[in-house]
Motif scaffolding. Structure first.
Motif, mmCIF file in Angstrom:
data_model
loop_
_atom_site.group_PDB
_atom_site.id
_atom_site.type_symbol
_atom_site.label_atom_id
_atom_site.label_comp_id
_atom_site.label_asym_id
_atom_site.label_seq_id
_atom_site.Cartn_x
_atom_site.Cartn_y
_atom_site.Cartn_z
ATOM 1 N N TYR A 259 0.826 -1.200 0.000
ATOM 2 C CA TYR A 259 0.000 0.000 0.000
ATOM 3 C C TYR A 259 0.867 1.259 0.000
ATOM 4 N N LEU A 260 0.335 2.328 -0.579
ATOM 5 C CA LEU A 260 0.861 3.672 -0.371
ATOM 6 C C LEU A 260 0.026 4.308 0.725
ATOM 7 N N THR A 261 0.675 4.840 1.747
ATOM 8 C CA THR A 261 -0.027 5.375 2.916
ATOM 9 C C THR A 261 0.311 6.840 3.129
ATOM 10 N N VAL A 262 -0.714 7.638 3.441
ATOM 11 C CA VAL A 262 -0.519 9.022 3.863
ATOM 12 C C VAL A 262 -1.279 9.212 5.171
ATOM 13 N N GLY A 263 -0.759 10.079 6.032
ATOM 14 C CA GLY A 263 -1.424 10.264 7.316
ATOM 15 C C GLY A 263 -0.920 11.477 8.066
ATOM 16 N N ALA A 264 -1.505 11.677 9.228
ATOM 17 C CA ALA A 264 -1.130 12.793 10.096
ATOM 18 C C ALA A 264 -1.169 12.321 11.540
#
Length: 349
Positions: A259-264
């Protein structure tokens, strides 16, 4: 896919990489810490010790009453900390690893010369704060989940996907004098046997799930939040519904998804408690499926997304409690949804 997987595994081993990496710089100091001590004058009646510490430590730090610097402060001042009075002088201890150097420098200038920390000591403190930092943790988590898989042409199954034991490692590297860090984690999750609704009263064995991730994170100064992006890898099993429908056999396919993951992530205060939070979204980049049925008609792999909410609370003496909520939705040879809720504890090495 194989090349990417080898690279990820190599990186995980390098970082000795919880289901979610912790931003150690935000939430905890290392075991072997140094402290500074200086006088602090209470600003107003009823000022709380937690409010005082916020004037000197990094904004997102989590400090409990069990933290060593709090214990030292309370031991050095034989007073009632629930009723602090204006102009009372405290001897305040602060862990160097949690100190906000800029905040303290401003306060340092307000002290009398005899009360100030020497310039040599200040230089050593600054040097320590600017050193490269590598930190790790180990964790345990138990989770409860619901798994559903459906294909109108074959079958529709669902079962409770419980994991009494998930074990993992998490590490993070903080380059010298930088706003970014690199973190990674690796986990192993044992799944209990499951009873498939509507098909059999027999329980079937489900193979363990393994996964890991590696993220690049950048801390913003205002608002005090960290943004991150990177890759997640998961290996898990799904039912071969074609085999179930045609041959009345319960077999599993093995899936490997990148997976490609983006977050904060950021720390928030809830009812006087500082909690570290992470929210992420992941989209599959590539997927492989090892099919358990020879000459299967449907050879697709699964693609889809997941979202994850992670909560972390320092409980003192390098121990922490954590929980997560994770939801998958995927499509391919069938449609899959999974919801998992986990709760556990860990230890900062």
């Amino acid at each position: 896919m194989k090349i990417i997987k080898v690279i990820l595994i190599t990186l995980f081993c390098f970082f000795t990489v919880s289901a979610e990496p912790i931003d150690f710089k935000e939430v905890v100091s290392s075991k072997n810490v140094d402290f500074i001590k200086f006088p602090y004058q209470i600003a107003f009646d009823g000022e709380r010790l937690s409010e005082i510490y916020k004037k000197f430590i990094i904004d997102e730090a989590v400090v409990s009453i069990n933290h060593e610097m709090v214990k030292r402060t309370m031991k050095a001042n034989q007073i009632d900390f629930s009723k602090l009075h204006k102009d009372t002088i405290l001897q305040l201890y602060i862990s160097v690893d949690l100190l906000d150097y800029n905040k303290f420098t401003v306060y340092q200038h307000q002290l009398n010369k005899t009360e100030q920390i020497s310039q040599n000591s200040m230089n050593r403190i600054k040097e320590k704060l600017e050193q490269n930092t590598f930190r790790s943790s180990v964790f345990y988590m138990a989770s409860y989940g619901k798994f559903s898989q459906a294909n109108p042409s074959y079958a529709d199954v669902s079962f409770l996907q419980n994991s009494p034991v998930s074990l993992g490692l998490s590490s993070a590297y903080y380059p010298k004098d930088s706003s970014y860090n690199i973190s990674g984690s690796l986990y192993y999750s044992y799944l209990t046997t499951a009873e498939i609704d509507n098909y059999t009263s027999d329980e079937v064995k489900v193979d363990p799930e393994i996964g890991g991730n590696i993220y690049f994170s950048y801390r913003l100064q205002s608002p005090a939040i960290s943004l991150y992006a990177g890759f997640d890898f998961e290996k898990f099993n799904t039912f071969n519904l074609e085999n179930l429908q045609k041959n009345d056999l319960v077999t599993f396919d093995t899936n490997e998804v990148l997976y490609l993951t983006v977050g904060a992530s950021r720390s928030i205060e809830v009812l006087g408690h500082r909690i570290f939070t992470k929210l992420s979204y992941s989209q599959s980049l590539s997927s492989q499926r090892s099919i358990s049925l020879a000459n299967a008609e449907n050879t697709q792999s699964f693609t889809g997304s997941k979202i994850l909410l992670y909560l972390f609370k320092n409980v003192g003496n390098n121990f922490f409690a954590h929980s997560l909520i994770k939801y998958h939705w995927m499509s391919g040879p069938s449609d899959i949804t999974t919801l998992r809720v986990g709760l556990g504890f860990g230890y900062i090495l």
